[in-house]
Design a protein around this motif. Structure first.
Motif, PDB file in Angstrom:
ATOM      1  N   ARG A 181       0.835  -1.211   0.000  1.00 53.03           N
ATOM      2  CA  ARG A 181       0.000   0.000   0.000  1.00 53.03           C
ATOM      3  C   ARG A 181       0.866   1.256   0.000  1.00 53.03           C
ATOM      4  NH1 ARG A 181      -5.285  -1.642  -1.056  1.00 53.03           N
ATOM      5  NH2 ARG A 181      -5.651  -3.562   0.105  1.00 53.03           N
ATOM      6  N   MET A 198      -8.536  -0.263  -1.543  1.00 56.07           N
ATOM      7  CA  MET A 198      -8.642  -0.894  -0.229  1.00 56.07           C
ATOM      8  C   MET A 198      -9.910  -1.711  -0.065  1.00 56.07           C
ATOM      9  SD  MET A 198      -7.225   1.662   2.701  1.00 56.07           S
ATOM     10  CE  MET A 198      -5.474   2.005   2.861  1.00 56.07           C
ATOM     11  N   PRO A 246      -5.069  -3.237   8.256  1.00 59.29           N
ATOM     12  CA  PRO A 246      -5.264  -4.458   7.447  1.00 59.29           C
ATOM     13  C   PRO A 246      -5.595  -5.658   8.316  1.00 59.29           C
ATOM     14  CG  PRO A 246      -2.919  -4.021   7.741  1.00 59.29           C
ATOM     15  CD  PRO A 246      -3.651  -2.883   8.409  1.00 59.29           C
ATOM     16  N   TYR A 301      -9.620  -2.954   6.655  1.00 61.52           N
ATOM     17  CA  TYR A 301      -9.804  -3.458   5.294  1.00 61.52           C
ATOM     18  C   TYR A 301      -9.100  -4.805   5.136  1.00 61.52           C
ATOM     19  CZ  TYR A 301      -4.970  -2.085   4.451  1.00 61.52           C
ATOM     20  OH  TYR A 301      -3.595  -1.986   4.513  1.00 61.52           O
TER      21      TYR A 301
END
Length: 333
Positions: free
Chosen positions: A169, A185, A218, A240
């Motif tokens: 990311r 995402m 995450p 996410y």
């Protein structure tokens, strides 16, 4: 649509956070779903699904509370506190100390707050019997069971998956800016411009993030949600699912037919490189020796199935279009 108005300062000060509690809550949601979401989850689900159902049968009130907290498109706030409170977690260790610290935020929720949060999640008042006798403690006990029995044994590998996602990311942010990083995402999330981030397509009023701390979290299960704290320190969180191929709890991607073509270990490396990863991350995710990973990467580089590029002090590997084509062909089996 539901969207946030995010100030430049909030976006500039945002950070990624790896949260054992968020990982455990996402795992709880996966167990509640009642079936694996992808092939890589099947073995884990078969190992832990029956024990989870037995745990709920032993405490029906906890089962009812959790299902009420899942709500109808809205999680009860007490179940999903915003990560990032207090001091930053120590990166080493098995995660238990950080998990316990985070879990206290659930456990200490007063019954009246639990009742109010459940009413919002359900869209109607909940029965008084549901919130008698320490409802937050009962839910916290169940979440702790999920951590101990179904997450902790795999936490080192899961943490490495999350760390690899953060690296990818960050690279995406460097190359494509916030619009590119945020839109990838979650489904239906996109950057609208002028400081507006669409969170979902539901008819919720916009929220002013202002100068609050913004964290991106995450998790390895296919789950996600948003959360916020409306009292100091003000925080907004966006949980996410990690991207990339289906990953089993031990970090091993499922190679399928690709394994018969390239060899199981080399196919596993190729599958993992849907997002950029360093050699060390591939070693951590696969459990292979450093020399073996290096040899597999060399073959994949020579075959032009992956490319190598530098990101800061790290050298990252990711699939080429040809590598993506091989992986896509397997998914069409």
């Amino acid at each position: 649509m539901g969207w946030w108005q995010i100030s430049t300062d909030a976006l500039a000060g945002s950070r990624f956070v790896i949260s054992p509690l968020a990982e455990t809550t996402a795992t709880l949601f996966a167990l509640e779903r009642g079936a694996p979401a992808h092939p890589g989850e099947r073995e884990w689900f078969e190992a832990h699904g029956p024990a989870y159902r037995a745990r709920l049968a032993a405490d029906p009130r906890a089962a009812e509370l959790v299902r009420a907290a899942r709500g109808n498109g809205w999680n009860a706030d007490f179940l999903t506190p915003t990560p990032g409170a207090g001091p930053a977690p120590v990166p080493e260790g098995d995660g238990t100390a950080e998990f316990t610290r985070e879990l206290e935020r659930i456990r200490e929720t007063p019954p009246e707050s639990v009742r109010a949060d459940l009413a919002v999640a359900q869209g109607r008042p909940v029965p008084d019997r549901l919130t008698r006798h320490d409802p937050a403690g009962r839910v916290a006990d169940l979440v702790e069971w999920v951590w101990t029995e179904t997450v902790l044994p795999y936490w080192p590998a899961r943490r490495r998956i999350c760390e690899a996602d953060v690296v990818a990311r960050t690279r995406q942010l460097t190359l494509g800016g916030w619009a590119s990083a945020l839109e990838a995402m979650r489904p239906r999330m996109r950057w609208l411009g002028e400081g507006r981030l669409q969170i979902n397509t539901r008819d919720y009023p916009p929220r002013e993030v202002g100068d609050a701390r913004l964290v991106f979290v995450p998790v390895t299960p296919r789950s996600g949600w948003v959360c916020w704290e409306e009292r100091p320190p003000y925080r907004y969180g966006l949980v996410y699912p990690c991207t990339g191929p289906a990953v089993a709890p031990d970090g091993a991607a499922e190679p399928g037919a690709l394994g018969r073509l390239l060899g199981t270990h080399r196919a596993r490396v190729l599958l993992l490189l849907g997002t950029p990863k360093s050699t060390t991350q591939v070693v951590g995710l696969t459990g292979m020796a450093l020399g073996s990973v290096g040899r597999h990467l060399k073959v994949l580089l020579d075959a032009r199935l992956v490319v190598r590029q530098r990101a800061g002090r790290s050298v990252l590997y990711c699939r080429t279009a040809a590598g993506d084509g091989l992986v896509a062909a397997q998914s069409e089996e």
